[in-house]
Design an enzyme around this catalytic site. Structure first.
Site, PDB file in Angstrom:
ATOM      1  CB  CYS A  25     -32.639 -17.049  19.185  1.00  0.00           C
ATOM      2  SG  CYS A  25     -32.391 -18.567  18.266  1.00  0.00           S
ATOM      3  CB  CYS A  72     -32.999 -23.959  18.785  1.00  0.00           C
ATOM      4  SG  CYS A  72     -32.533 -22.226  18.783  1.00  0.00           S
ATOM      5  CB  CYS A 115     -35.894 -19.899   9.371  1.00  0.00           C
ATOM      6  SG  CYS A 115     -35.804 -19.111   7.768  1.00  0.00           S
TER       7      CYS A 115
END
Ligand SMILES: Cc1ncc(COP(=O)(O)O)c(C=O)c1O
Ligand SMILES: Cc1ncc(COP(=O)(O)O)c(C=O)c1O
Lengths: 392, 132, 392, 132
Positions: free
Chosen positions: D102, D58, D33
């Site tokens: 996140c 990220c 993922c």
């Protein structure tokens, strides 16, 4: 020659203020608004600012505004997107017989794909009767689409009432407001619309950009499929300079709208009053419920295109509902729908004003038009026949 | 969209008007379609001495009428009957495709006027070697 | 900071020469190209001149060029317009699994409307095998659509061969050439294509404008219905400034293309060669059959978006096939289609060059990239695990 | 798209690295993922004396890791277990909707590390008033 432009319902020049705002987005700030690097991020900021401006002008929320390539795409999207999204609910669409071709030809396409369309008639002034809308509703009706203001004869429709009827029946209501923006106050809530189309170049914004307002919760399929732009609902790299221009233009166009309209209406009414002094002329469209800038008259015994060309030679740009300007043999469907016979419809003239026009423009038109009409009539066999019949 | 020749004949149409003592008159087209052309001929000794027109119609209709009159003026009846819409269009440096029907109308109007003359003056026509 | 832009496959700035040609068409010469007055006629002249330029650049005839709002609309039109126009012949469409979303999502929509789509696989370099195209053809196949060059990994497809196969079976062939224009020579006849999509902003032209080439005789329904613009096949007031810009841009982009490409390829190859010196990296796409300006590498153990943001902070704009840049959890369908595992696909970097890039840009990227990679790896638990496993 | 706070924590992440003698370690997420977070804790007397992270992911993944470590450093185990993803996102002046996962990952990573500590040190945890 100092040219006079009275074809603003066709298109308008992009205003210098608008162009100035657009320019940085061709060069310095050219980023792809979907990219994450800072060039892209600056682009996104400008994009969302423009979206807010369009929303503000309509009394909408920014996330209800989707940018398109213009009025035609907005109309196609609203109709096809609703039709396919609500296919399970029914297959019936209600519209009017005097919509723009972007609506009518889309409806015809939908008819070929299993949908049924009711084209409501209009009265002699081009008005849709809200009662007719209500009567046309069936339990299969999935969409009603009526334009705010007609592009040819300028007639304003009773949009809030029609919207109310649509909502009372739980049917989404689309309004083609391409001609209305910047001409009359537009508010999606007062108007009870669920979708609304607009096009930048009709109010001194750039060409090739428009928007579709889509009320939160309205079921609508995508029309242009592809990338995830416009929250996944309209694909294609964002046309940032034009979007920025649209935001600026709609802000300017909707400022002081009452004051501006009043000035334009005065010019309009002076044109109408004086043109109607020419014998054998008539006003098309509603005398009161009409766009501030729209003059549409039929001038008997002459043909529209010839009239336009003569006006053009005299430095005046106008338009007509004559068949000859479109290449088909039938004159405008709008003029026929309000009951004009073909031969009278052929001799129609549309002068459409913007706030760039002046009283001096009006003077000039009123100075040259009667002579041109007289000259064209003097060479018209129809005029001859009419005069000799009347002399008998 | 229009050639300069078309615009010239539209803005300064030649031979507009009527001939009071015309001996051949032809009207074609109809108002419903947006074009009516009427041609007046003054024929003497098989020659079109004078020709005039009146037209209700678009720029191309007026220009083709004007050009057609120019093309038959001073010509024999035979020449006038041989006039084709293509020749009219070419003489105008072409017409947009959607306007070609105007040149056809001009051809038909000339032909109708000539035929009108022939019908009214069968003897004269015969002398000129023409029969309907 | 002197910013370096290496996201030209995303979008490019409009070149000053192109913008200069466009400017008069916002103001002085703003006419509606469909109007008959002289303002409109001047507009039409410019429109047809631009159409000729686009045609020339493709080896096509001017009346085979239709202007659209961009690559996405062209793709949507080609697919939906062909599918509906040829519905009586069959319902099967062949495309590849690595097309742009403007193709893939349109195909998915068509699947919901009764069409069947074969998505051909590609090899590890992203190439479609023409033999696979031939094998996929059935007697219901009504369209084949394969892109000329992939936007992510730059792989060029054997378009002329595929076109030949399509034609041998009497099937129309559409090619999405959005990434190819200005990068490789494009000729619709050599390529055996019947339709071809392009988009202005990919080669220093304006955004919001594109074209669809449609070979004479190709059956195609309209997509945007409405007015009679574009010979009745694509409605909407013509976006004249952008159309003029497109004509200019495509002329400039296709001039000296070999020479320009050579220079760009040299930069590309220097980037690839040196980036691959970083351990645990791989090149994506075909080593030879690739766009002159495309660099696409996977850098293991780091994630693409973080890499882009770091590059951005260092003044370099790039892009990635990472899921994180798109908001979905799956990385690029293209990287998965060439067989990359998810975790490697997440760490991909695309640098796309135009002829505005310089060797100094390349130097700068090669200077900063290794440090960024090292830094991100130093904070990556995957890198830790990999190193400790290798040390055992 | 990202707030200045996010960009600050992304470009200058706090507490990056490992704690060689960590007594609580938690790893969450998976490479498929695109996000893996690993948190290292050094707990003494029920207090998180030190915390470090390693993250593959990220910009938001790195920034939320950094912020989460800041938020639990010097805090009690109880406080750390009470850390929510919302609190992390708010401390960063918000996250784009697509990036909220996140912050969830950061919450889970902290919780996983604390739970690891508790599992390895049940007596100490009990003293701090915590049971799994
Ligand atoms: C291969 C390909 N096709 C289609 C498109 C869509 O073009 P546009 O964004 O101009 O609509 C793009 C670019 O985004 C592309 O790279
Ligand atoms: C009422 C109305 N709807 C739709 C359109 C289409 O807008 P565009 O030409 O910008 O696509 C127009 C103008 O042409 C219009 O007047």
């Amino acid at each position: 020659m100092n040219r006079i432009y009275m074809d603003n319902a066709g298109t308008t020049p992009t205003s210098p203020e608008v162009l100035a705002k657009m320019l940085p987005y061709f060069g310095e700030c050219f980023g792809n608004a979907s990219s994450i690097h800072s060039t892209g991020r600056d682009a996104r900021k400008a994009l969302e600012e423009a979206r807010r401006k369009v929303a503000d002008a309509l009394g909408a929320k920014p996330n209800e505004i989707y940018f398109t390539a213009g009025g035609s795409e907005s109309d196609n999207w609203a109709l096809k997107g609703s039709a396919f999204a609500r296919q399970d609910k029914g297959n019936h669409i209600i519209t009017s017989s005097i919509e723009h071709h972007a609506i009518l030809h889309t409806c015809e396409w939908l008819e070929k794909h299993g949908f049924e369309v009711t084209y409501l008639p209009v009265d002699e002034y081009g008005r849709v009767d809200p009662a007719d809308v209500e009567k046309a509703i069936t339990d299969k009706t999935i969409l009603i689409s009526i334009m705010a203001a007609n592009n040819e004869i300028g007639t304003l429709q009773p949009i809030p009432e029609i919207g109310k009827i649509a909502h009372a029946h739980g049917i989404p209501f689309h309004c083609d407001a391409v001609q209305a923006i910047g001409a009359v106050p537009v508010n999606v809530n007062d108007w009870n619309v669920d979708m609304l189309s607009l096009s930048g170049h009709k109010f001194h914004g750039p060409k090739g950009i428009g928007a579709l307002y889509v009320r939160t919760g309205t079921k609508l399929e995508s029309f242009v499929h592809g990338g995830a732009q416009e929250r996944g609902r309209r694909a294609g790299t964002e046309n940032l300079p034009a979007i920025v221009g649209l935001g600026e233009a709609i802000t300017l166009a909707t400022q002081n709208i009452e004051e501006k309209s009043l000035r334009i209406m005065q010019m309009r009414d002076r044109l109408i009053e004086n043109i109607l002094k020419i014998p054998y002329t008539r006003l098309n469209g509603h005398p009161m419920q009409r766009l501030p800038g729209n003059v549409n008259v039929s001038i008997q015994f002459i043909e529209g295109e010839a009239l336009l060309l003569r006006l053009d030679l005299a430095g005046i740009a106008a338009s007509s509902g004559s068949a000859c300007t479109s290449g088909s043999l039938d004159p405008s469907h709008v003029l026929l729908a309000i009951g004009l016979p073909h031969e009278i419809a052929h001799g129609s003239l549309r002068l459409s004003l913007s706030d760039w026009n002046t009283e001096a423009d009006v003077d000039e038109v009123l100075k040259v038009l009667p002579g041109i009409v007289e000259n064209l009539r003097s060479m018209s066999p129809m005029w001859d026949d009419f005069i000799s019949k009347n002399n008998q | 969209m229009y050639s300069e020749k078309v615009m010239d004949h539209f803005s300064n149409p030649r031979n507009v008007g009527e001939i009071p003592d015309a001996n051949g008159v032809g009207t074609v087209g109809n108002a419903k379609c947006g074009d009516i052309m009427r041609m007046y001929l003054k024929v003497e000794d098989g020659i079109i001495q004078d020709v005039k027109f009146k037209t209700f119609g678009c720029g191309a209709a007026i220009a083709t009428s004007s050009m057609a009159t120019e093309m038959v003026k001073g010509k024999s009846l035979k020449d006038a009957l041989a006039l084709t819409n293509k020749a009219v269009a070419e003489a105008l440096d072409g017409l947009p495709p959607v306007k070609m029907h105007c040149s056809l109308l001009a051809e038909e109007a000339i032909h109708a006027a000539v035929e009108d003359y022939i019908k009214n003056n069968p003897e004269e026509a015969k002398k000129a070697g023409i029969e309907l």
